[in-house]
Scaffold this active site. Structure first.
Site, mmCIF file in Angstrom:
data_model
loop_
_atom_site.group_PDB
_atom_site.id
_atom_site.type_symbol
_atom_site.label_atom_id
_atom_site.label_comp_id
_atom_site.label_asym_id
_atom_site.label_seq_id
_atom_site.Cartn_x
_atom_site.Cartn_y
_atom_site.Cartn_z
ATOM 1 C CB CYS A 94 -0.852 -0.147 1.305
ATOM 2 S SG CYS A 94 -0.181 -0.390 2.681
ATOM 3 C CG HIS A 97 -0.637 4.028 4.942
ATOM 4 N ND1 HIS A 97 -1.421 3.842 5.820
ATOM 5 C CD2 HIS A 97 -0.130 2.896 4.281
ATOM 6 C CE1 HIS A 97 -1.319 2.517 6.251
ATOM 7 N NE2 HIS A 97 -0.765 1.834 5.302
#
Lengths: 331, 331
Positions: free
Chosen positions: B128, B241
């Protein structure tokens, strides 16, 4: 006779820590005079078994004091630090107001204690992020000459004062009780979020906090051409700042050499156990005077690069403890 | 006829997002077959007005499927992706198991869609953090050739799955109710704390997550010698994130040129308003397919350096959305 010390901003986060540190210090203090804003007048703060009153600042407030620690913001320092100095006290100022003035030493005792000799009555205490960083960089610089620093921060809310701490608590409570979260102190929600430090962005693209870190490290190190790039980010942590740091040195160091240098450095605690995944965190650093350094490794993207991660209590080494260290060094 | 698609790990954080994205996609899906572990068998999940049952994996589970998206961890992918491939399906795998295998393309469609042509039945979806970063780096690389990347991350707990999300919630509730906080999923307290990513540290001093980011970006970019240094840190954020990024380019770019390149780049949303202090945050990025990029400025520590800050939804662009994009690109 004993020392006569004043604390301006005695009820603030840094002031409270300074009083505790003076209590622990065993310094021969014969008088501690506490100052805060008018709404705190009448309150009392305990010090070595006595309940000390809080007074308001005035033109004659500093009479007879040897040292005054200011932590009440730039405008209070601007107005009252010169008055304290005229009264004959040595001022240790936590605000940013005097830090970059050429005739004011900006001091981290582990780095540039000698600069205290040239003070003219006012000594500046650095920005918390800069102070913490300087303690880890300096011993490496002495051995290998740092040529470049890239730092990204993970800054606790307490850097923004008691209101910011309350704001994080309130937002957490609202989350748990299913109530809406409305930012009041910070421009963005701080619970479950991270955001660029809320100081205004200047012409050069860097925000106020980043500019402080870059300019102050250069001044503390007497290294006006140090290449340094800072990115300052706020995280939902109550206390202690963390920093992800990558440096380039003139002389090649490996991870083991760096670890060895840092493990002997004053004010540094190496917390670096890769086998057990035990590294610095803000929780581990809270309440500690030392800066915790770990994740020490070679930066694989540069032939003379080193990367590490640090956590330091910004209210202690980043503020109150550094001020008390300056006071002790002056004695 | 329509497409026959399987989802392995249908009840997990990524699986749930993949089902929603397929629902929105308007793809002509004639069958959606859902798989999860035995304890989810019997549950049903809604898809386009139907309640679909959840089945367990078996040797014959994939018969007749055109595509299977795996998001159930490396060991499930290792065992069942080859079986799905043998059954005639094309596998899009979210785990790390196949990512670095030379005959498996590792694809971010905005970057290396062409690599899909050479697939042999299995296509890997990147880590990711790497996926999100690659979308911002690639358009800059095309114009100015990136020579070095330094990235420090601010990673949400949902990257560690549903248990980690629950752990953060529980710790917050305990804080509000004044109960002790005991870490169970993560090795350290995650509430009001940040810590080095909990993947094991390898021989080179980097943890598993950091190695993934560095190795995968190199593979996606076909740039095995790219100089890259990653520091991966977990923060108490539920979703999305963030990354603080500093790059060096062969061709000098200024902030305005970089902003202009990124504002035209696919998959990127420039969120960069210094005057109003409006920049990417994980809250703004949550639920968005695009990677938000801001704080774009020259890195003052290098003659050809650029710094920026990004936030991206690691469950979408970092996982499910990238997988669905791969599926769409294959059609």
């Amino acid at each position: 006779m004993g020392l006569k010390i004043g604390i301006v901003g005695a009820t603030g986060a840094v002031g409270v820590e300074a009083i505790k540190l003076l209590e622990e210090s065993k310094l021969p203090i014969s008088e501690l005079r506490l100052f805060a804003s008018s709404r705190s007048v009448g309150k009392k703060i305990g010090f070595l078994g006595e309940e000390l009153p809080i007074a308001e600042l005035s033109f004659h407030a500093f009479k007879g004091l040897d040292f005054v620690i200011f932590s009440a913001g730039s405008s209070v320092s601007q107005q009252f630090a010169p008055i304290a100095k005229e009264s004959g006290a040595i001022v240790i100022d936590n605000s940013s107001f005097f830090r970059l003035q050429p005739n004011v030493p900006l001091v981290v005792p582990e780095v540039n204690k000698e600069d205290l000799k040239s003070h003219k009555g006012i000594i500046a205490n650095p920005n918390c992020t800069a102070a913490i960083l300087s303690v880890a960089l300096w011993p490496i610089h002495l051995v290998a000459t740092i040529e470049r620093v890239i730092v990204s921060t993970y800054q606790a809310v307490s850097g923004a004062g008691a209101k910011a701490i309350l704001e994080l608590e309130t937002q957490l409570r609202h989350f748990v009780y299913g109530k809406p979260i409305v930012p009041e102190v910070f421009p963005e929600q701080i619970a479950f979020n991270v955001f660029s430090h809320n100081s205004p962005v200047t012409e050069n693209g860097y925000n106020g906090e980043e500019n402080k870190v870059m300019q102050e490290i250069r001044k503390i190190f007497h290294y006006p051409n140090l290449n340094i790039c800072a990115t300052c980010i706020r995280v939902p942590v109550f206390r202690a700042h963390s920093e992800s740091v990558v440096i380039e040195t003139a002389k090649k160091l490996d991870a083991q050499q760096t670890r060895s240098i840092l493990s002997k450095a004053p004010g540094v605690l190496v917390v670096d156990d890769p086998q057990n995944g035990y590294f610095p965190t803000p929780l581990k650093a809270s309440g500690k005077k030392e800066v915790l350094v770990g994740r020490i490794r070679e930066d694989l993207s540069h032939p003379r690069g080193i990367a590490f991660f640090l956590s330091g209590d910004q209210l202690l080494k980043g503020a109150a403890w550094n001020a008390v260290q300056i006071l002790q060094a002056l004695l």
